[in-house]
Design an enzyme around this catalytic site. Structure first.
Site, PDB file in Angstrom:
ATOM      1  N   TYR A  79     -65.013 -60.403   6.016  1.00  0.00           N
ATOM      2  CA  TYR A  79     -65.181 -61.774   5.515  1.00  0.00           C
ATOM      3  C   TYR A  79     -65.400 -62.776   6.645  1.00  0.00           C
ATOM      4  O   TYR A  79     -65.764 -63.922   6.401  1.00  0.00           O
ATOM      5  CB  TYR A  79     -63.973 -62.200   4.675  1.00  0.00           C
ATOM      6  CG  TYR A  79     -63.831 -61.440   3.370  1.00  0.00           C
ATOM      7  CD1 TYR A  79     -64.893 -60.738   2.829  1.00  0.00           C
ATOM      8  CD2 TYR A  79     -62.631 -61.421   2.680  1.00  0.00           C
ATOM      9  CE1 TYR A  79     -64.768 -60.031   1.646  1.00  0.00           C
ATOM     10  CE2 TYR A  79     -62.488 -60.725   1.488  1.00  0.00           C
ATOM     11  CZ  TYR A  79     -63.571 -60.028   0.981  1.00  0.00           C
ATOM     12  OH  TYR A  79     -63.431 -59.339  -0.197  1.00  0.00           O
ATOM     13  N   LYS A  98     -61.198 -46.512   5.423  1.00  0.00           N
ATOM     14  CA  LYS A  98     -62.220 -45.507   5.131  1.00  0.00           C
ATOM     15  C   LYS A  98     -62.626 -44.871   6.471  1.00  0.00           C
ATOM     16  O   LYS A  98     -63.765 -45.016   6.940  1.00  0.00           O
ATOM     17  CB  LYS A  98     -63.421 -46.162   4.451  1.00  0.00           C
ATOM     18  CG  LYS A  98     -63.139 -46.643   3.033  1.00  0.00           C
ATOM     19  CD  LYS A  98     -63.205 -45.531   2.012  1.00  0.00           C
ATOM     20  CE  LYS A  98     -64.632 -45.082   1.795  1.00  0.00           C
ATOM     21  NZ  LYS A  98     -64.700 -43.927   0.858  1.00  0.00           N
ATOM     22  N   ASP A 110     -60.469 -45.575  -1.228  1.00  0.00           N
ATOM     23  CA  ASP A 110     -60.936 -45.274  -2.590  1.00  0.00           C
ATOM     24  C   ASP A 110     -59.933 -44.370  -3.311  1.00  0.00           C
ATOM     25  O   ASP A 110     -59.591 -44.591  -4.479  1.00  0.00           O
ATOM     26  CB  ASP A 110     -62.345 -44.654  -2.583  1.00  0.00           C
ATOM     27  CG  ASP A 110     -62.495 -43.499  -1.601  1.00  0.00           C
ATOM     28  OD1 ASP A 110     -61.625 -43.328  -0.731  1.00  0.00           O
ATOM     29  OD2 ASP A 110     -63.494 -42.756  -1.713  1.00  0.00           O
ATOM     30  N   ASP A 138     -55.699 -56.711  -6.261  1.00  0.00           N
ATOM     31  CA  ASP A 138     -56.017 -57.102  -7.637  1.00  0.00           C
ATOM     32  C   ASP A 138     -55.759 -55.952  -8.614  1.00  0.00           C
ATOM     33  O   ASP A 138     -55.281 -56.176  -9.728  1.00  0.00           O
ATOM     34  CB  ASP A 138     -57.473 -57.570  -7.754  1.00  0.00           C
ATOM     35  CG  ASP A 138     -57.607 -59.071  -7.529  1.00  0.00           C
ATOM     36  OD1 ASP A 138     -56.703 -59.633  -6.873  1.00  0.00           O
ATOM     37  OD2 ASP A 138     -58.581 -59.674  -7.992  1.00  0.00           O
ATOM     38  N   ASP A 172     -58.236 -56.987  -0.680  1.00  0.00           N
ATOM     39  CA  ASP A 172     -58.654 -57.893  -1.748  1.00  0.00           C
ATOM     40  C   ASP A 172     -58.762 -57.096  -3.057  1.00  0.00           C
ATOM     41  O   ASP A 172     -58.234 -57.493  -4.105  1.00  0.00           O
ATOM     42  CB  ASP A 172     -60.014 -58.493  -1.359  1.00  0.00           C
ATOM     43  CG  ASP A 172     -60.341 -59.749  -2.148  1.00  0.00           C
ATOM     44  OD1 ASP A 172     -59.531 -60.145  -2.990  1.00  0.00           O
ATOM     45  OD2 ASP A 172     -61.419 -60.314  -1.922  1.00  0.00           O
TER      46      ASP A 172
END
Ligand code: NAD
Length: 367
Positions: A141, A191, A224, A252, A248
């Site tokens: 970001y 990852k 993942d 959620d 992020d």
């Protein structure tokens, strides 16, 4: 030591839910002799309306001085057409960036009374208590280069995932410190199979662990697979440590394990200040909810639990934080519900201030 607090109610339901926090702060002052030196100021659309920008320099300076900032929510449809630099959310991002709040703590805790609210089965979520530590000030970001560029006659969207060792090191320490006060387990997610930044992340987290926190149980997981495990059996986790982008998404996902957005607090912590307290901002996860703003329907619990996190992490009042969390738990167990918590069983929802009344009564009963 005085306890200084800057309150930024913001927009939409922000001021409504913050009004209930003010009552709780007053309760601590009168009933527990726990005093706060509170100042209140504007952020987001409210600041734009008053000063033409979403956070004034004076408010920013104040935020740097206090022990903790408590923010309601920012945003609203009337600000959607503003230039990107003037949007309400920029005020929030400026606070996070300039206070260097690199560790975002998002607990996902399932109150027993709300276990049927989750989209997962009751036995998968009831009693759930996990903490996601998300790196907040770096990664994709913020990484440069970024932008939409021209290449070979077409436009290309470009963002850069970038982490320094120091950035990984400091957020890893935050996660290990927290784990020591909880279940003593950290699962780090990245990852590393496909991203160099993930390889470095894994190496640095392991090094911090081996050198400084060998007593904490550490595991690594691809992000993942982590998402999948969060839905399959979330109770396997205690503290999850992850980067800005994956955090992020994963926070959620974890949030929805627990039911309503109106229940979720968060803390963003930075480096220790001179008095030993970390730079800190506390805020509910939800936004300004323009669809229900001004109607007395908002659930104030996320904001109240954010204040409980401030009691624990900024003011070293862990026992009082637990008292407040237990008061919320009791009210929910008694069946008091704002509209967002109404389930299939029906009933009459209470207003924002009635929920506040009930929590204050439960606090009284705890004495
Ligand atoms: P939102 O969180 O404001 O609302 C999503 C849904 O959840 C709405 O139906 C809302 O009524 C409900 N909801 C949220 N909080 C609630 C509460 N405390 N009690 C009861 N119901 C609640 O998200 P959105 O609708 O995507 O965004 C609205 C505005 O908020 C936008 O301008 C957005 O940019 C902004 N926003 C701000 C923040 C923040 O300040 N941290 C976070 C997310 C969104």
């Amino acid at each position: 030591m005085t306890n200084t607090l800057l309150i930024l109610p913001g927009d939409g339901i922000g001021p409504e839910v913050m009004a209930e926090v003010h009552r709780i702060i007053d309760w601590y002052g009168t009933k527990r002799d726990l005093k706060f030196d509170v100042t209140e100021d504007l952020v987001g659309g409210a600041a734009y309306d008053a000063h033409g920008k979403p956070l004034s320099d004076a408010t920013m300076a104040k935020a740097q001085e206090v022990d903790a900032v408590l923010l309601g929510a920012v945003g609203g449809p009337q600000y959607d057409k503003l230039d990107f630099s003037l949007k309400p959310e920029r005020g929030l991002l400026r606070l996070r960036k300039e206070m260097d709040l690199f560790a975002n703590l998002r607990p996902a805790q399932c109150f027993d009374a709300l276990a049927d609210f989750s989209s997962l089965k009751r036995d998968v979520v009831s009693g759930l208590d996990i903490m996601i530590v998300r790196e907040l000030t770096s990664g994709i970001y913020f990484g440069e280069p970024r932008g939409i560029i021209e290449e070979g006659g077409q436009r290309v969207g470009l963002n850069t995932q970038r982490y320094t060792e120091a950035e990984i090191d400091r957020v890893a320490r935050s996660a290990f410190e927290l784990a020591r006060k909880r279940g003593n387990k950290v699962c780090s997610m990245e990852k590393a199979n496909v991203m160099e930044s993930g390889i470095l992340w894994r190496e640095v987290v392991q090094k911090v662990h081996d050198e400084s926190y060998p007593d904490v149980e550490l595991s690594h997981m691809y992000a993942d697979a982590g998402g999948m495990q969060l839905c399959r059996w979330p109770k396997q986790f205690d503290v999850i440590l992850t980067d800005n982008l994956f955090g992020d998404l994963l926070s959620d996902v974890a949030a929805m394990l627990t039911g309503s957005l109106g229940m979720l607090p968060s803390a963003s912590l930075g480096a220790p200040m001179e008095n030993g307290r970390p730079k800190a901002m506390y805020e509910p996860v939800h936004g300004s909810a323009p669809d229900i703003a001004g109607q007395g329907k908002a659930n104030p619990i996320a904001c109240i639990l954010s204040f409980a996190m401030a009691l624990r992490y900024s003011f070293d009042e862990g026992a009082e934080a637990t008292r407040l969390e237990k008061a919320v738990e009791k009210v929910l167990a008694d069946g008091v519900r704002t509209a967002d918590l109404m389930g299939a069983e029906g009933g009459t929802p209470v207003s924002t201030s009635r929920m506040g009344d009930a929590i204050l009564a439960a606090l009284d009963a705890s004495l």
